[in-house]
Design an enzyme around this catalytic site. Structure first.
Site, PDB file in Angstrom:
ATOM      1  N   ARG B 130       0.347  -1.018   0.231  1.00  0.00           N
ATOM      2  CA  ARG B 130       0.112  -0.112   0.180  1.00  0.00           C
ATOM      3  C   ARG B 130       0.694   1.664  -0.341  1.00  0.00           C
ATOM      4  NH1 ARG B 130      -2.851  -2.864   4.350  1.00  0.00           N
ATOM      5  NH2 ARG B 130      -4.511  -4.046   2.918  1.00  0.00           N
ATOM      6  N   LYS B 152       1.811  10.452 -12.064  1.00  0.00           N
ATOM      7  CA  LYS B 152       1.034  10.059 -12.511  1.00  0.00           C
ATOM      8  C   LYS B 152       1.351   8.711 -12.912  1.00  0.00           C
ATOM      9  CE  LYS B 152      -2.212  12.766 -15.269  1.00  0.00           C
ATOM     10  NZ  LYS B 152      -2.652  12.851 -16.679  1.00  0.00           N
ATOM     11  N   GLU B 194       6.728  16.983 -25.963  1.00  0.00           N
ATOM     12  CA  GLU B 194       6.573  18.094 -25.141  1.00  0.00           C
ATOM     13  C   GLU B 194       7.353  18.386 -24.030  1.00  0.00           C
ATOM     14  OE1 GLU B 194       3.754  16.221 -23.277  1.00  0.00           O
ATOM     15  OE2 GLU B 194       3.768  14.176 -23.891  1.00  0.00           O
ATOM     16  N   LYS B 236       5.468  22.517 -15.704  1.00  0.00           N
ATOM     17  CA  LYS B 236       4.327  21.336 -15.118  1.00  0.00           C
ATOM     18  C   LYS B 236       4.458  21.413 -13.365  1.00  0.00           C
ATOM     19  CE  LYS B 236       3.286  16.803 -15.543  1.00  0.00           C
ATOM     20  NZ  LYS B 236       3.237  15.042 -15.917  1.00  0.00           N
ATOM     21  N   GLU B 246      -5.973  16.016 -11.349  1.00  0.00           N
ATOM     22  CA  GLU B 246      -6.639  16.260 -12.530  1.00  0.00           C
ATOM     23  C   GLU B 246      -8.552  16.174 -12.657  1.00  0.00           C
ATOM     24  OE1 GLU B 246      -4.308  14.237 -15.763  1.00  0.00           O
ATOM     25  OE2 GLU B 246      -6.576  14.703 -17.126  1.00  0.00           O
ATOM     26  N   ARG B 250      -4.993  20.850 -14.561  1.00  0.00           N
ATOM     27  CA  ARG B 250      -4.389  19.943 -14.809  1.00  0.00           C
ATOM     28  C   ARG B 250      -3.741  19.233 -16.406  1.00  0.00           C
ATOM     29  NH1 ARG B 250      -1.560  15.649 -11.891  1.00  0.00           N
ATOM     30  NH2 ARG B 250      -0.036  14.300 -13.202  1.00  0.00           N
ATOM     31  N   ASN B 254      -2.208  17.414 -20.834  1.00  0.00           N
ATOM     32  CA  ASN B 254      -2.876  16.798 -22.076  1.00  0.00           C
ATOM     33  C   ASN B 254      -3.326  16.896 -23.608  1.00  0.00           C
ATOM     34  OD1 ASN B 254      -2.683  14.541 -20.520  1.00  0.00           O
ATOM     35  ND2 ASN B 254      -5.111  14.424 -19.783  1.00  0.00           N
ATOM     36  N   HIS B 257      -2.858  15.328 -26.715  1.00  0.00           N
ATOM     37  CA  HIS B 257      -2.825  13.783 -25.952  1.00  0.00           C
ATOM     38  C   HIS B 257      -4.370  13.313 -26.466  1.00  0.00           C
ATOM     39  CE1 HIS B 257       0.155  15.030 -23.661  1.00  0.00           C
ATOM     40  NE2 HIS B 257       0.795  13.656 -23.181  1.00  0.00           N
ATOM     41  N   HIS B 261      -3.383   9.694 -28.228  1.00  0.00           N
ATOM     42  CA  HIS B 261      -3.782   8.138 -27.577  1.00  0.00           C
ATOM     43  C   HIS B 261      -4.684   7.105 -28.525  1.00  0.00           C
ATOM     44  CE1 HIS B 261      -3.240   8.996 -23.059  1.00  0.00           C
ATOM     45  NE2 HIS B 261      -2.595   9.266 -23.668  1.00  0.00           N
ATOM     46  N   HIS B 274       5.483   7.265 -27.714  1.00  0.00           N
ATOM     47  CA  HIS B 274       4.273   8.156 -26.875  1.00  0.00           C
ATOM     48  C   HIS B 274       5.199   9.754 -27.838  1.00  0.00           C
ATOM     49  CE1 HIS B 274       1.243  10.062 -24.267  1.00  0.00           C
ATOM     50  NE2 HIS B 274       2.523  10.940 -23.891  1.00  0.00           N
TER      51      HIS B 274
END
Lengths: 373, 373
Positions: B130, B152, B194, B236, B246, B250, B254, B257, B261, B274
């Site tokens: 955990r 993330k 990026e 960032k 997010e 935030r 993206n 993206h 994606h 990516h």
């Protein structure tokens, strides 16, 4: 009994204070059918009930009906039942279902079942799209008094129980006491183990109350159950509120769990119920407390007797024909509470007071030998 | 160049302010060998380097040497390299290694590699018992300017990229610019995508600087890289600091993206890098911004030209021979940013300013058709 008016029956609300992750535990009869139980949950287009093949036939229809007033689409995933299925493969069935149905990051998951369902649904909620809200609807006594509260979620790994998981809080816990009517006696006893636990670690008076009311609890008297669930949740909420991620005091909730996990792992997950292993483990941890000179021997006998009356096993199983003690020690080493190779135990240092302490291996060996004798 | 004195070279420290989850990003040459980079990390008996079969031979020995001054035991797990291995099976190799070596809940994980290694190690750290602490040592430009910052973490699911993950912050990010010396040109370009992104969404002046210094960046000039990485991390960090999970702003990170994606998923994870998909996706999102009347057509041409100069693909691939647009739309529906079935895009509404906005499907179709032409 009129399910639409649970306030006429034993009813309690226990708040869990965790800043922006605070939530309420509702405790009472008829709560699933009571519309107010479901009011004010996060808005979404979809709610997904996660249950198992044993519990879903008993309760899923009523949960679905209640949710349909709040969510346009209500889906249900039925997982196979049992601790042996608390693994990544079964968890992935939830993800498959969510993705196959294009569930978005607002989707609300509803865990309907015992501790295994709650832990897996909570972990799925923690991980799906990096976190969606979830509601706990615990249907076993153990889940109502322990696993559904506090945000510990996990699955097992072949090398250890609950090794893969997250701290992730539900947005609400709905403990409908009526779901306990269909609980097998063995599972009721397993839940009572965690109820009993709260006495020695936090509230001596509660242990006195349990001793007096144990027969009523075993007869599933609703008023007695309501008090037991409420007081258990209050204690757990108070402890968790001060130490959400178990860096300190929260560990006292693991009284009996170090020995208990060794029993569960050594017997193969699912052979002993978690609560059964904890019950036996508590008696062993009490014995360790006595051998450390912290508590009188009478405390150990008293706790053993209460556990026996509750229907719990108080003799520990042999985990290996020739190297039994070594097998216990080995299994406890990989337990999460092992840090820097030293095993620390939750011990009782006064009635209603627990602390973490490392114990000499010789004493631990004596405890194991005595419990398995 | 003396690796022991990185302060004589370009060096910067960017703090990420997230209350009790705050951490620093160190940026410079020679940081891996610099002892001070590793000072003050959480105490533990064991540190575990998680890397892959490509990066470990290049850098793991120096990381191990640095860690041995602080941790009694330093282990290393080498995962197979590539986005196609960013799945549960590979993640489980980390858990297997940790449990087989009886790693406790204080164990520090060190992610040594690109975005895939960082995302998987971070998710493993989030889930192991955990949560254990982890350090990011990103060795690609993309990881240094984007994926190693902000917490993330995730793995892919057959039905969607990064669908299973957590928000989980590292305790430190160490960006050693020397690791970029061995980066294949295609991966350098993917990282520049990026870097370029931060201009339109947050800082028009930075886009001007990139235009002027793009050749120096492509030549891996350390001073130029240091500025690009620092400014990217600053932007960032500022955005993430205001919206860790997010729920709002935030999402502007993206930019590009949603289309990206779809390209990655449609081509099969790993076929396009990516950053390549994001580069192409940015040009498409810029085109959408223009078609929505928010930006002039000249902005689209300018961004396309910068991406081309950086070595990025600016023509979108066909994902289906006969139903190409439908395939794109279908893939974007299951993207995490789809809520209530409506696709929302990050669009530019002024140079250095972005926002989320739903777009009419007809416009989205035009964008896809134009980009694939």
């Amino acid at each position: 009994m009129n399910a639409a008016t649970p306030t006429s029956l034993p009813f309690a609300l226990v708040p869990v204070a965790l800043a922006d992750r605070s939530y309420d535990i509702l405790i009472g009869s008829g709560l699933i059918a009571w519309q107010a139980s479901w009011a004010g949950l996060p808005a979404a287009s979809t709610a997904v009930i996660v249950s198992n093949t044993t519990v879903a036939p008993l309760h899923a229809a009523r949960v679905r009906e209640a949710l349909q007033s709040h969510y346009r689409r209500v889906l249900c995933v039925e997982l196979p039942d049992g601790e042996v299925h608390k693994d990544w493969q079964t968890l992935n069935l939830i993800f498959d279902h969510l993705l196959a149905n294009a569930c978005d990051r607002k989707t609300v998951l509803v865990a309907l079942g015992g501790g295994v369902i709650g832990d897996m649904t909570g972990f799925a909620a923690a991980c799906y799209m990096r976190g969606v809200p979830f509601v706990q609807v615990p249907t076993t006594l153990l889940a109502q008094v322990d696993s559904s509260v506090g945000g510990k979620t996990a699955v097992n790994h072949p090398l250890g129980k609950n090794m893969i998981g997250a701290f992730y809080q539900p947005v609400r816990v709905i403990c409908d006491l009526d779901t306990l009517d269909t609980l097998p006696p063995r599972e009721l006893a397993a839940g009572l183990a965690e109820v009993i636990k709260y006495g020695p670690i936090a509230d001596g008076g509660f242990l006195d109350w349990i001793e007096v009311n144990l027969d009523a609890l075993l007869a599933r008297d609703k008023a007695a159950l309501a008090h037991a669930v409420r007081r258990s949740c209050e204690i757990k909420a108070e402890v968790v509120g001060g130490d959400e991620r178990e860096s300190g005091r929260r560990a006292i909730l693991n009284f009996g769990h170090t020995f208990g996990h060794a029993i569960e792992a050594g017997m193969g997950y699912g052979a002993w119920l978690h609560g059964e292993a904890v019950g036996c483990g508590m008696v062993m941890a009490a014995d360790l407390s006595a051998r450390l000179g912290l508590m009188p021997a009478a405390f150990v006998s008293r706790l053993r007797h209460i556990c026996e009356r509750a229907g719990l096993p108080v003799r520990a199983p042999r985990l290996d024909a020739t190297h039994n003690v070594e097998r216990y020690l080995e299994l406890m080493q990989v337990d999460k509470k092992a840090e820097d190779g030293q095993i620390r135990f939750v011990v009782i240092d006064a009635m209603g007071s627990a602390r973490m302490q490392a114990a000499p291996e010789a004493l631990v060996r004596q405890v194991i030998e005595a419990a398995c004798a």
